[in-house]
Motif scaffolding. Structure first.
Motif, short mmCIF file in Angstrom:
data_model
loop_
_atom_site.label_atom_id
_atom_site.label_comp_id
_atom_site.label_asym_id
_atom_site.label_seq_id
_atom_site.Cartn_x
_atom_site.Cartn_y
_atom_site.Cartn_z
N PHE A 86 3.92 -8.31 -10.29
CA PHE A 86 3.02 -7.52 -9.44
C PHE A 86 3.82 -6.46 -8.70
O PHE A 86 5.02 -6.64 -8.43
N ASP A 87 3.13 -5.37 -8.32
CA ASP A 87 3.76 -4.37 -7.49
C ASP A 87 3.55 -4.72 -6.02
O ASP A 87 2.97 -5.77 -5.69
N ALA A 88 4.01 -3.84 -5.13
CA ALA A 88 3.94 -4.14 -3.70
C ALA A 88 2.50 -4.25 -3.20
O ALA A 88 2.24 -4.89 -2.18
N ALA A 89 1.56 -3.63 -3.92
CA ALA A 89 0.15 -3.68 -3.51
C ALA A 89 -0.60 -4.86 -4.12
O ALA A 89 -1.79 -5.01 -3.91
N GLY A 90 0.11 -5.69 -4.90
CA GLY A 90 -0.52 -6.84 -5.52
C GLY A 90 -1.19 -6.55 -6.85
O GLY A 90 -1.94 -7.38 -7.36
N LYS A 91 -0.91 -5.39 -7.44
CA LYS A 91 -1.49 -5.03 -8.73
C LYS A 91 -0.62 -5.57 -9.87
O LYS A 91 0.60 -5.47 -9.82
N GLU A 92 -1.25 -6.12 -10.90
CA GLU A 92 -0.51 -6.65 -12.05
C GLU A 92 0.26 -5.54 -12.74
O GLU A 92 -0.25 -4.44 -12.94
N LEU A 93 1.50 -5.85 -13.13
CA LEU A 93 2.34 -4.91 -13.85
C LEU A 93 2.74 -5.49 -15.20
O LEU A 93 3.21 -6.62 -15.28
N GLY A 94 2.56 -4.70 -16.25
CA GLY A 94 3.01 -5.11 -17.57
C GLY A 94 2.24 -6.30 -18.11
O GLY A 94 1.35 -6.85 -17.47
#
Length: 221
Positions: free
Chosen positions: A126-134
Motif C-alpha cells: 500500500f502507499d501512504a494513503a492506503g491505496k493498493e500498489l501493484g
C-alpha cells in the motif's frame, strides 16, 4: 562527498524485520501495534479487538508454539499468525521500501494430512494513503516432510513495487490446489529483508550533504 553520503544513507535505510528482541508479551492481539527495531507491525483478525491473532515464537523453545505444528528449522525468534490472524508492517521512519526476500512456513493446527501446497502466504503493498500498489504476491507454502514443517526462503526480486506498508496473511489450500480468501491459515514468517526506495536515499543524502557543507562553512569562518 555526496556519493559517500548516499552510500551511508543506503546502509542506514536498508534492513530486515527479524522479530528479535523481548516483546512485553509473546502473544499478539487484534488491534495491537508493536515496534520491532526499525519496523512496526499491527495485527488483526478474530471476531473483535483483543482476540489472540499472533505470537512471537522462539524456535529454540518449541513449547512456545503451544499446540500448533510450527516449523523446525529456525532456532531464532519469529512471528506466527494464529487463528486466521494477519498483520501490516512498515518502517518507523515512514520511508518507502521494496521487499527483497523473506522466510515463511505453513503452521499446522490439528490437520491430519495436507496437500502438496498446504497454503499460500499473500503480500499486498500500500502507499501512504492506503491505496493498493501493484499485484497481490502469492507464495506457495509446502506440506510437511515426515510430519514436520520447515521454513522456505523466498527471493522476491522484482515481484514487488515500493511500498509504505505491506499486508501479510495466509490461506489454506485444498487437495484441488484451490486457496480461498475465506480459508485463512496459520503461518510463520521471519527475516523480511527490505530495500529502500532510491528517491528516499537521494533525499536523505542531499539533506546529509547540506548539513556537512554548513558544518564545513562554520569551521572555515
Amino acid at each position: 562527498m555526496l556519493a559517500a553520503t548516499l552510500a551511508i544513507g543506503g546502509v542506514a535505510q536498508a534492513g530486515t524485520l527479524n522479530f528479535e528482541g523481548k516483546p512485553q508479551s509473546p502473544w499478539v492481539t487484534a488491534g495491537q501495534h508493536v515496534k520491532i527495531g526499525d519496523y512496526w507491525i499491527e495485527a488483526y483478525g478474530g471476531s473483535q479487538l483483543g482476540d489472540l491473532v499472533g505470537a512471537f515464537v522462539k524456535g529454540s523453545e518449541p513449547e512456545t508454539c503451544a499446540a500448533a505444528s510450527c516449523p523446525v528449522n529456525n532456532l531464532s525468534q519469529y512471528y506466527t499468525g494464529l487463528d486466521d490472524g494477519y498483520f501490516y508492517f512498515g518502517r518507523n521512519d515512514n520511508t518507502s521500501f521494496r521487499l527483497d526476500s523473506l522466510n515463511a512456513s505453513f503452521v499446522g493446527a490439528g490437520q491430519q494430512s495436507f496437500p502438496d501446497m498446504a497454503g499460500q502466504l499473500l503480500l499486498q503493498g500500500f502507499d501512504a494513503a492506503g491505496k493498493e500498489l501493484g499485484p497481490l504476491v502469492r507464495l506457495a507454502l509446502a506440506a510437511p516432510e515426515d510430519g514436520l514443517f520447515s521454513f522456505q526462503h523466498f527471493n522476491l526480486g522484482k515481484l514487488t513495487d515500493y511500498y509504505d506498508s505491506v499486508l501479510v496473511f495466509g490461506l489454506e489450500c485444498g487437495d484441488d490446489g484451490q486457496c480461498f480468501r475465506g480459508g485463512g491459515a496459520n503461518f510463520a514468517i521471519d527475516d523480511i529483508a527490505t530495500i529502500p526506495e532510491p528517491g528516499s536515499l537521494a533525499l536523505f543524502g542531499l539533506g546529509m550533504g547540506g548539513l556537512a557543507l554548513a558544518s564545513r562553512r562554520r569551521r572555515v569562518r
